[in-house]
Design a protein around this motif. Sequence first.
Motif, short mmCIF file in Angstrom:
data_model
loop_
_atom_site.label_atom_id
_atom_site.label_comp_id
_atom_site.label_asym_id
_atom_site.label_seq_id
_atom_site.Cartn_x
_atom_site.Cartn_y
_atom_site.Cartn_z
N LEU A 29 0.66 -1.12 -0.07
CA LEU A 29 0.02 -0.19 -0.13
C LEU A 29 0.80 1.05 0.07
CD1 LEU A 29 -1.92 -2.30 1.21
CD2 LEU A 29 -3.03 -0.35 2.46
N SER A 30 0.34 2.20 -0.58
CA SER A 30 1.10 3.61 -0.46
C SER A 30 0.88 4.17 0.94
CB SER A 30 0.47 4.56 -1.75
OG SER A 30 -1.06 4.87 -1.22
N PRO A 31 1.89 5.07 1.34
CA PRO A 31 1.76 5.71 2.70
C PRO A 31 0.60 6.16 2.87
CG PRO A 31 3.87 6.27 1.47
CD PRO A 31 2.93 5.50 0.64
N ALA A 32 -0.23 6.75 1.95
CA ALA A 32 -1.59 7.43 2.10
C ALA A 32 -2.50 6.39 2.46
CB ALA A 32 -2.04 8.33 0.89
N GLU A 33 -2.71 5.33 1.65
CA GLU A 33 -3.55 4.32 1.82
C GLU A 33 -3.39 3.51 3.03
OE1 GLU A 33 -4.37 3.10 -3.11
OE2 GLU A 33 -2.71 2.01 -1.49
N TRP A 34 -2.02 3.42 3.48
CA TRP A 34 -1.90 2.58 4.72
C TRP A 34 -2.21 3.43 6.04
CZ3 TRP A 34 0.30 -2.00 5.49
CH2 TRP A 34 0.76 -2.28 7.17
N GLU A 35 -2.10 4.93 6.13
CA GLU A 35 -2.45 5.48 7.04
C GLU A 35 -4.07 5.78 7.23
OE1 GLU A 35 -0.98 7.06 9.54
OE2 GLU A 35 0.97 6.12 8.81
N ASN A 36 -4.73 5.74 5.85
CA ASN A 36 -6.36 5.65 5.92
C ASN A 36 -6.90 4.58 6.48
OD1 ASN A 36 -6.16 8.24 5.11
ND2 ASN A 36 -6.41 7.64 2.77
N LEU A 37 -6.06 3.32 5.89
CA LEU A 37 -6.51 2.06 6.56
C LEU A 37 -6.35 1.88 8.06
CD1 LEU A 37 -7.64 -0.85 6.07
CD2 LEU A 37 -5.50 -1.61 5.40
N ARG A 38 -5.31 2.21 8.42
CA ARG A 38 -4.95 2.12 9.80
C ARG A 38 -5.93 3.04 10.48
NH1 ARG A 38 1.07 2.90 11.80
NH2 ARG A 38 0.51 5.01 11.21
N LEU A 39 -6.18 4.19 10.20
CA LEU A 39 -7.10 5.12 10.90
C LEU A 39 -8.50 4.50 11.18
CD1 LEU A 39 -7.34 7.69 12.47
CD2 LEU A 39 -7.73 8.90 10.31
N ASP A 40 -8.94 4.19 10.18
CA ASP A 40 -10.28 3.58 9.89
C ASP A 40 -10.30 2.28 10.66
OD1 ASP A 40 -10.88 5.60 8.39
OD2 ASP A 40 -10.85 4.39 6.39
N PHE A 41 -9.53 1.61 10.74
CA PHE A 41 -9.38 0.07 11.36
C PHE A 41 -9.25 0.56 12.95
CE2 PHE A 41 -7.72 -3.56 12.92
CZ PHE A 41 -8.31 -4.79 12.03
N GLN A 42 -8.52 1.12 13.37
CA GLN A 42 -8.13 1.38 14.96
C GLN A 42 -9.40 2.19 15.55
OE1 GLN A 42 -4.27 2.96 15.30
NE2 GLN A 42 -5.15 5.14 14.84
N THR A 43 -10.07 3.11 14.74
CA THR A 43 -11.11 3.86 15.41
C THR A 43 -12.41 3.08 15.27
OG1 THR A 43 -11.58 4.79 13.17
CG2 THR A 43 -10.15 6.22 15.00
N SER A 44 -12.43 1.98 14.63
CA SER A 44 -13.85 1.13 14.57
C SER A 44 -13.81 -0.06 15.63
CB SER A 44 -13.75 0.30 13.15
OG SER A 44 -13.80 1.31 11.91
N PHE A 45 -12.72 -0.31 16.52
CA PHE A 45 -12.74 -1.43 17.36
C PHE A 45 -11.92 -1.12 18.34
CE2 PHE A 45 -12.57 -3.19 12.86
CZ PHE A 45 -13.84 -3.97 12.92
N THR A 46 -12.29 -1.78 19.56
CA THR A 46 -11.58 -1.67 20.79
C THR A 46 -10.32 -2.47 21.08
OG1 THR A 46 -12.76 -3.21 21.94
CG2 THR A 46 -13.92 -1.25 21.95
N ASN A 47 -9.24 -1.97 22.04
CA ASN A 47 -7.92 -2.56 22.13
C ASN A 47 -8.40 -4.33 22.40
OD1 ASN A 47 -7.09 -0.16 22.06
ND2 ASN A 47 -5.96 -0.55 23.85
N GLN A 48 -9.51 -4.42 23.16
CA GLN A 48 -9.73 -5.88 23.59
C GLN A 48 -10.25 -6.68 22.32
OE1 GLN A 48 -9.14 -7.34 26.60
NE2 GLN A 48 -9.63 -9.05 25.56
N GLN A 49 -11.04 -6.17 21.50
CA GLN A 49 -11.45 -6.66 20.31
C GLN A 49 -10.25 -6.90 19.23
OE1 GLN A 49 -14.39 -3.98 19.07
NE2 GLN A 49 -16.02 -4.77 19.97
N LEU A 50 -9.25 -6.26 19.20
CA LEU A 50 -8.38 -6.53 18.26
C LEU A 50 -7.32 -7.55 18.71
CD1 LEU A 50 -7.27 -2.80 17.34
CD2 LEU A 50 -8.48 -4.43 16.11
N SER A 51 -7.02 -7.50 20.00
CA SER A 51 -6.33 -8.54 20.83
C SER A 51 -7.07 -9.98 20.56
CB SER A 51 -6.17 -8.13 22.47
OG SER A 51 -5.50 -7.02 22.59
N ASP A 52 -8.27 -9.86 20.90
CA ASP A 52 -8.98 -11.29 20.64
C ASP A 52 -8.89 -11.69 19.41
OD1 ASP A 52 -9.89 -10.98 23.28
OD2 ASP A 52 -12.02 -10.32 23.04
N TYR A 53 -8.90 -10.83 18.43
CA TYR A 53 -8.62 -11.33 16.89
C TYR A 53 -7.45 -11.78 16.56
CZ TYR A 53 -8.54 -10.82 11.65
OH TYR A 53 -8.36 -11.15 10.55
N ILE A 54 -6.39 -11.04 17.23
CA ILE A 54 -4.96 -11.55 17.11
C ILE A 54 -4.73 -12.78 17.42
CG2 ILE A 54 -2.59 -11.20 17.42
CD1 ILE A 54 -3.24 -8.30 17.43
#
Length: 774
Positions: free
Chosen positions: A168-193
Amino acid sequence: MSQMLSRSSKGVAGLLSCPVTPSYRKCSSPSTLRLHDVLVRSQHTDGEPENNSTESTKSTESTEDTKPQPRRYRSRLTHHLKPRRERFEKVPISVTSLGNPGEVVVVPHPKRRRFVDVEHSKDRTDESKDALPFMLKDIEDADEILDSDLVTERIESFRTLYRPGDKLSPAEWENLRLDFQTSFTNQQLSDYIEEFKADNTVSEGGLALDGGAKYAEWRPGTSAFFETESAPQAGAAKRVATSLDLRGKYLLTERVLRDCWHLGLVGEVGQLDIRLPAHSLSLFLHSEHFSFEELAGLHDAKIDITHSLGLVRITGRLDPCEAIRDIIYDAMTRIREEDLQLYPPGTTPKGRTRVFTADFLSWVSKTYGVSFDLTSTTPTKMFYLVENKPKAESARRTLNLAIHDATQPPIPFGTYMAASEPIETYDINPELNVSWADRQKSWFRWAVPSAQTTSSSMSDTPFFNKHEMRLSDELLKLLRARARTNLGNTQAHESITAAVGRCLFQHKPFDGKAITAAQLGKLAPLRTFTTDMPRVIPFLQQLATDFQEEEIQLHRLRLVPSAVHANIFPQLELDVGINPGGFETEYNVQNAKAILSQSSVDYLLPECSLDLRFTRTLTHDVLENFGVDRPLEPLQGSLRDFFSKAMNYEGETPLPAFSQLSIPNHLLVETGEERDPDGFTTAEYMYLPVNDFRGTRLHQYDFENHRLNYSFYESGPFSAHRTTDIFLDVDMTDASEQAPKDSNSQEPVQQGFNAFYKAACSLAFDLDRSGRAM
């Protein structure tokens, strides 16, 4: 109605979220009254709180007559509108101060914070819950826990747009990461991992190379440590997070995108680790045909080498790192392996013959671009790049020459000086004019002060002028006493040479500067003989040349058996004549001798800047073996091809390193093995190193009725870099034949050698005078 409930619920939420100010926490009212005050105010949204609970009660009683004020505004201003409660009291006393009655300020004792009883607190909490309006209950009921499968489905919905390995380009990467981390909680991300790690075990992928090694793959991010994971994506997020200092939800998001989904960033920096065998890494570092520095510069990358781990770490972008990796793997396919047999079977090197030190082998590797298998004290295998084959052969010859030099018998020395006469010693630095082993030592020369000066005039030689000439007889006896005697029925030809040079002793194992010849003989320090003499040509120009030089150019070659055959096969000395006349240049071996025995004595001339080395040689003529269908005919053909090509080439043409030769069995040393006396045995021979074949040219002159031979050549890097061979030779066989057969008289031989001895000493002194006059 719903709008009113919504506004009321927000007001209540604002009230509950309003922090309690310090003035409330330290209020003198009991905790129960304060709690009641809060409950009352939470149920009645009109009026303003007063300083005490009484005023607060009055305020609540009058709420029916006042207009209600929105609770969300009042909760924010409560702690600003409430007057500060006085925390001290003024008490008058019977003392006046400045005409006014005095006062004392009484400060109450600070109250400690009381811990609320759990059981009573629970009761009060239950009562307060019952008192809360029904709207809060509705809010609590609406807060339902989402199902884990639903969360996983939501997370996977972000993944459907990408495939593993996408960049991904730097802009695409930042947008994806921002949308992703604002849509889920820390616990939800940890459980998924954790769920992803359990269901998707990272495989140790990668192609397997020859020898079982894994095909190195690029990893994003940088790390200061070597990682043992085989999979390229194992711990990628951790590597990136360490370099970027990512924490919390940023780190969790990075782990999902990199470790779980295997996504990457276009143009990001990463690392690629290659493990190489120790001999391959050493070979690449010392080879002229491979350079890590050039690879790093051409691909805009960084390459770090860790010798102890055999690790090559490439840091840079994906494509350059993989290009460098492919070049390294391609170079590994060009590595050749050669077995080494440097000693006869069953032979263990001891003492001086243990020449393969770590420093020497390291020097050979760097000089010739090779590497060795160092599992034992003696190298058993040599590795080299296929395009470096000629230098690899030179490296193998150097190993054999090191053994050849170390196994030579010690050479005695003599002098015309009286045994009790003390002579000065002077430090000499031969620089590159001795072999590699001798360059590591310090040397001195035994000479009178006048012999070490550079003055144009040479002082008198009183000791030499007075010495007894019968010393030549003793010198001849010493030369003959050290000769090989078990020659069998082989016909031997005796000759003696006297070479000019400098005899140097290793360091000073004594106190003081002067030492006698007898003391020097008892100490018996190691010696070397250097033959680099400048300003020789002007002296030779004064001599008459051999008339044959105008017709035939003579080139003298010396072939030495490799170390494993050195004690059985003889050395060979060949004279190749080049006749440039006619339509075609002729190349023929004119003289060929097998050296059966050789002994030397160093003769010191302390009143001269030069010394002499006398060498007695027993040889056997093998020229007849170069004929048609004879064993040495292939050597004749190879020499013709070599010289014909070398003569037409303008640059330097070194002599070949090795050659396979067949030697008559009657010339071999008896080893108990049965051989056909009329047969031949093949062995490997090596040419002594010469940088250019023109250096083998032998010029001959007449000096005091003796033949003077001269040649100059450059060699190295193991042997002396510059060598000036200037020597007289005499055929002792003719003198022996002149003696009566029925008599034991050696007078003709002694007389012939005495004349030769005088001529040799004159040559040394004349060369010294000629050099000083320049």
